[in-house]
Design a protein around this motif. Structure first.
Motif, PDB file in Angstrom:
ATOM      1  N   SER A 197       0.862  -1.178   0.000  1.00 36.07           N
ATOM      2  CA  SER A 197       0.000   0.000   0.000  1.00 36.07           C
ATOM      3  C   SER A 197       0.896   1.225   0.000  1.00 36.07           C
ATOM      4  O   SER A 197       1.904   1.264   0.717  1.00 36.07           O
ATOM      5  CB  SER A 197      -0.909   0.028   1.230  1.00 36.07           C
ATOM      6  N   CYS A 255       1.352   2.822   3.666  1.00 33.74           N
ATOM      7  CA  CYS A 255       2.150   2.208   4.742  1.00 33.74           C
ATOM      8  C   CYS A 255       3.641   2.457   4.531  1.00 33.74           C
ATOM      9  O   CYS A 255       4.169   2.150   3.458  1.00 33.74           O
ATOM     10  CB  CYS A 255       1.869   0.713   4.763  1.00 33.74           C
ATOM     11  N   SER A 281     -10.260  -5.024   7.392  1.00 33.46           N
ATOM     12  CA  SER A 281      -8.924  -4.445   7.299  1.00 33.46           C
ATOM     13  C   SER A 281      -8.558  -4.161   5.843  1.00 33.46           C
ATOM     14  O   SER A 281      -9.375  -3.644   5.093  1.00 33.46           O
ATOM     15  CB  SER A 281      -7.907  -5.352   8.005  1.00 33.46           C
ATOM     16  N   TRP A 282      -7.329  -4.486   5.434  1.00 32.60           N
ATOM     17  CA  TRP A 282      -6.840  -4.122   4.105  1.00 32.60           C
ATOM     18  C   TRP A 282      -7.741  -4.692   3.019  1.00 32.60           C
ATOM     19  O   TRP A 282      -8.034  -5.882   3.000  1.00 32.60           O
ATOM     20  CB  TRP A 282      -5.429  -4.643   3.891  1.00 32.60           C
ATOM     21  N   SER A 331      -5.181   2.627  -5.394  1.00 31.64           N
ATOM     22  CA  SER A 331      -5.090   1.181  -5.190  1.00 31.64           C
ATOM     23  C   SER A 331      -5.440   0.451  -6.480  1.00 31.64           C
ATOM     24  O   SER A 331      -5.808   1.068  -7.484  1.00 31.64           O
ATOM     25  CB  SER A 331      -6.038   0.752  -4.066  1.00 31.64           C
ATOM     26  N   LEU A 338      -3.054  -2.219  -2.088  1.00 32.24           N
ATOM     27  CA  LEU A 338      -4.218  -2.161  -1.207  1.00 32.24           C
ATOM     28  C   LEU A 338      -4.697  -0.723  -1.036  1.00 32.24           C
ATOM     29  O   LEU A 338      -3.896   0.212  -1.056  1.00 32.24           O
ATOM     30  CB  LEU A 338      -3.891  -2.758   0.161  1.00 32.24           C
ATOM     31  N   HIS A 391      -5.205   7.222   4.860  1.00 28.20           N
ATOM     32  CA  HIS A 391      -4.916   6.110   5.766  1.00 28.20           C
ATOM     33  C   HIS A 391      -4.863   6.560   7.221  1.00 28.20           C
ATOM     34  O   HIS A 391      -5.523   5.977   8.092  1.00 28.20           O
ATOM     35  CB  HIS A 391      -3.584   5.479   5.364  1.00 28.20           C
ATOM     36  N   MET A 430      -8.323   1.224   5.708  1.00 26.35           N
ATOM     37  CA  MET A 430      -8.347  -0.182   6.138  1.00 26.35           C
ATOM     38  C   MET A 430      -8.906  -0.342   7.541  1.00 26.35           C
ATOM     39  O   MET A 430      -8.615  -1.308   8.233  1.00 26.35           O
ATOM     40  CB  MET A 430      -6.940  -0.797   6.054  1.00 26.35           C
TER      41      MET A 430
END
Length: 328
Positions: free
Chosen positions: A63, A66, A99-100, A108, A90, A298, A94
């Motif tokens: 991702s 991250c 989640s992801w 994405s 991803l 995020h 999330m």
């Protein structure tokens, strides 16, 4: 109370709390997915099982949001491996029960290999008995249909060395003569900055938050002093710890300062650190790996790990005592 989302014996649990037997099984599960890729399939640097490097065999799940996955995206780009190691991205949001997730969007992609909607489904396909949290980056082996590795540090070193026959063999960030200095600097950067921002943001109490904020900014002060005298962490060339630090610093003012309570100073309040971050951002190929929109989506998502009742540190600048240049 923060909740944990994880696979336990191949079954997805969207909410695990203290006292849940499944959480105890998760916490006692051994570390897994540490196989290596080497040019000839010989064991990895610490004797890890290894598989041979082949173009088109391995696939990255990442991702742009991250920092740990960003490092893998960055190395794939700098080593010119886009046609050698494929990639699915991803979505940066999330925080939901699964989640992801994959989505065809500006930030994405779909799951190019399996067509799954969620990353935990990929993990369960690769290991039907998986007991693990579900994270990125993750390196998948098409030939065996399994998870190869999901430790970002391992993945960086795999990308740097394993695929030189097809990528740019001249790109090296671990000079052999600097092994000891590299590991010492990696340890400082990773512990005192890269993971420290999460110890601040995910602190379970006000006291823990206050303590970790002090330690984080002490480390940034030390790095500011070091980088005021040299362009990179280990003097004049870019090495592995520079990329570890860059992927945290480039997120600092956009995410960690406002959303993770790392609020005492901004990156832009550190002249040397800010110039260093710009220097690395201008390194050929790097800018295309930075997506600040995905990063903000995020970190401003509704993360269950963040207790919003804990107050951020006050900014170091104090309006009450700062002199007014027009009246002083």
């Amino acid at each position: 109370m923060a909740r944990v989302r994880a696979l336990v014996e191949g079954r997805w649990h969207p909410e695990l709390h203290v006292g849940d037997p499944a959480l105890q099984r998760l916490r006692s599960a051994p570390s897994t997915y540490r196989d290596w890729v080497t040019p000839n399939g010989r064991p990895g640097p610490e004797g890890q099982p290894a598989r041979p490097a082949e173009p088109g065999r391995y696939h990255l799940y990442v991702s742009y949001a991250c920092p740990w996955a960003h490092r893998a995206i960055l190395y794939r780009r700098l080593k010119a491996l886009e046609s050698v190691v494929s990639m699915s991205v991803l979505h940066p949001r999330m925080a939901g029960r699964d989640s992801w997730r994959f989505e065809d969007s500006a930030w994405s992609t779909v799951d190019h290999l399996h067509g799954h909607r969620f990353l935990h489904e990929v993990y369960a396909q690769g290991d039907p008995h998986a007991t693990t949290v579900v994270t990125v980056p993750m390196l998948w082996d098409r030939a065996t249909g399994t998870i190869l590795n999901r430790e970002s540090g391992d993945i960086l070193r795999i990308l740097e060395r394993a695929f030189d026959h097809w990528g740019d063999a001249s790109v090296r960030f671990r000079p052999p003569g600097l092994a000891g200095e590299l590991e010492r600097m990696n340890a400082f950067v990773l512990q005192r900055v890269c993971t420290a921002v999460y110890r601040v943001g995910f602190a379970a109490s006000q006291a823990a938050n206050d303590r970790e904020v002090v330690r984080l900014f002490e480390a940034l002060d030390a790095l500011e002093e070091r980088l005021s005298e040299q362009p990179y962490l280990l003097d004049t060339s870019v090495t592995e710890p520079d990329w570890h630090l860059f992927c945290t610093l480039v997120r600092f003012d956009a995410a960690y300062h406002p959303a993770m309570r790392c609020s005492r100073w901004r990156l832009t309040d550190y002249p040397a650190l800010a110039a260093y971050t710009r220097r690395l951002y201008d390194y050929p190929g790097v800018a295309s790996t930075v997506d600040l929109a995905a990063i903000r989506l995020h970190y401003f998502d509704d993360h269950p790990e963040i207790d919003r009742q804990i107050l951020p540190a006050l900014p170091a600048e104090d309006f009450r005592t700062a002199p007014d240049p027009l009246t002083a």
